[in-house]
Design an enzyme around this catalytic site. Sequence first.
Site, mmCIF file in Angstrom:
data_model
loop_
_atom_site.group_PDB
_atom_site.id
_atom_site.type_symbol
_atom_site.label_atom_id
_atom_site.label_comp_id
_atom_site.label_asym_id
_atom_site.label_seq_id
_atom_site.Cartn_x
_atom_site.Cartn_y
_atom_site.Cartn_z
ATOM 1 N N CYS A 44 7.217 1.342 -1.119
ATOM 2 C CA CYS A 44 8.687 0.612 -1.245
ATOM 3 C C CYS A 44 9.258 -0.070 -2.117
ATOM 4 C CB CYS A 44 8.074 -0.507 -0.165
ATOM 5 S SG CYS A 44 9.314 -1.929 0.192
ATOM 6 N N CYS B 210 19.915 -5.035 9.914
ATOM 7 C CA CYS B 210 18.566 -5.182 9.257
ATOM 8 C C CYS B 210 18.624 -6.271 8.379
ATOM 9 C CB CYS B 210 17.984 -3.774 8.673
ATOM 10 S SG CYS B 210 16.762 -3.854 8.076
ATOM 11 N N CYS C 165 8.709 -9.220 -2.318
ATOM 12 C CA CYS C 165 7.770 -9.137 -1.429
ATOM 13 C C CYS C 165 6.345 -9.060 -2.095
ATOM 14 C CB CYS C 165 7.848 -7.884 -0.375
ATOM 15 S SG CYS C 165 6.639 -7.967 0.998
ATOM 16 N N CYS D 35 3.513 -2.533 -0.912
ATOM 17 C CA CYS D 35 3.288 -1.090 -0.404
ATOM 18 C C CYS D 35 3.848 -0.335 -1.147
ATOM 19 C CB CYS D 35 3.832 -1.050 1.052
ATOM 20 S SG CYS D 35 3.405 -2.352 2.394
ATOM 21 N N CYS E 48 14.737 2.805 4.886
ATOM 22 C CA CYS E 48 13.401 1.908 4.864
ATOM 23 C C CYS E 48 12.795 2.010 3.629
ATOM 24 C CB CYS E 48 12.508 2.541 6.091
ATOM 25 S SG CYS E 48 13.106 2.240 7.703
ATOM 26 N N GLU F 190 19.684 -7.776 0.223
ATOM 27 C CA GLU F 190 20.460 -6.861 0.904
ATOM 28 C C GLU F 190 20.174 -7.049 2.424
ATOM 29 O OE1 GLU F 190 20.592 -3.265 -2.380
ATOM 30 O OE2 GLU F 190 18.792 -3.265 -1.495
HETATM 31 S S1 SF4 Z 1 7.064 -2.220 3.129
HETATM 32 FE FE1 SF4 Z 1 8.027 -3.431 1.506
HETATM 33 S S2 SF4 Z 1 8.926 -5.325 2.366
HETATM 34 FE FE2 SF4 Z 1 7.555 -4.276 3.699
HETATM 35 S S3 SF4 Z 1 5.599 -5.496 3.549
HETATM 36 FE FE3 SF4 Z 1 5.393 -3.351 2.183
HETATM 37 S S4 SF4 Z 1 6.061 -4.091 0.256
HETATM 38 FE FE4 SF4 Z 1 6.994 -5.668 1.771
#
Ligand code: SF4
Length: 347
Positions: free
Chosen positions: A120, A106, A113, A117, A341, A93
């Site tokens: 996220c 963006c 990933c 986190c 975000c 995306e």
């Molecule tokens: S916020 Fe999401 S995309 Fe960014 S480093 Fe952490 S897990 Fe990865």
Amino acid sequence: MTDKTNLKSLSKKEIFDFISNLGLPHYRADQLMQWIYKRYASEIDEITVFSKELRHTLNEHAFISNLKLVKSVKSSDGTKKFLFSLEDGQTIESVLIPDKDRLTLCISSQVGCALGCSFCRTGKLGLIRNLRAYEILDQIIAVNRILSHHKIPPHPPLLKGGRGDFTFPKITNIVLMGMGEPLANFNEMIEALWRIVLFIGISKRKITLSTAGVVEINLAISLNATTDASRNEIMPINKKYPVKSLIDACGKFPLQPGRRITFEYVLISGVNDSIEDARRLAKLLRGIRCKINLIPLNPLEGNSLKRPPEKNILEFRKILVQNNMTALIRESRGNDILAACGQLKGK
Ligand code: SF4
């Protein structure tokens, strides 16, 4: 599987080699790059500066890959999210954020990933694969092409109102804060950054990479906590690079005169939004030329993390300002379409 060369996968030197291996003069390589990167040609037959015979020859040896637009959605605040599919069927995306005279895209650097986190959606996918440099770049080309309504724009651009006037909004700024951790895909990322500056022509001052320091672009650090205990909990990468080592590295970052490091701090209720957190944050960043973006959390479905109450957010900022820090409260854009975000999932 084709054995033809994908022209977008080539570096500048490789494009020149490719053209000279076909026995063609150098200026053809310049024309090719201009048509792909400044006029967004999506296939060789669109390059009308080449004769029919030349296009036929090129078609025999090469092709131009393109991201496929699967879906786009527009938020009530004007933010637009695009879902693109890649050659292998994976999806990513990109988010277009209009703001006065700026049009910021963006972009994503990975499918999924590995960093996980806790606030996220991308992190929940795990790492599926790194994007290639041309796939990172292609998000800009694809969105510019959409903005131009798929017409081939003239180059150099014609004067507004002049003969054959064809003006359309173009992306002016890039932020690398989409899906993925850009520096975990270091080599492809660096190549993509060069190509964004040299091929597409976006100034490095208008590119922001969210993470640790590489090249002369704007630097944003996703900090989000002031102690190792709480950062470990929400950002597992902290176990490898604890808060102190991250801040020490920021202190040594070669900042250009007049520039500042941006620290992003996602405020999460009961996790990192206390008065003590604010005081610790001010102490931690003292002496670093920086500004702090406070981003109240965009809660995820099925996740217990919550946005703090308004009064805590204001109080947190007040303490930073009292400690002579520059702190802004930034609401993420495109919340209603999951474009904000930490909400990108490539679905
Ligand atoms: S916020 Fe999401 S995309 Fe960014 S480093 Fe952490 S897990 Fe990865």
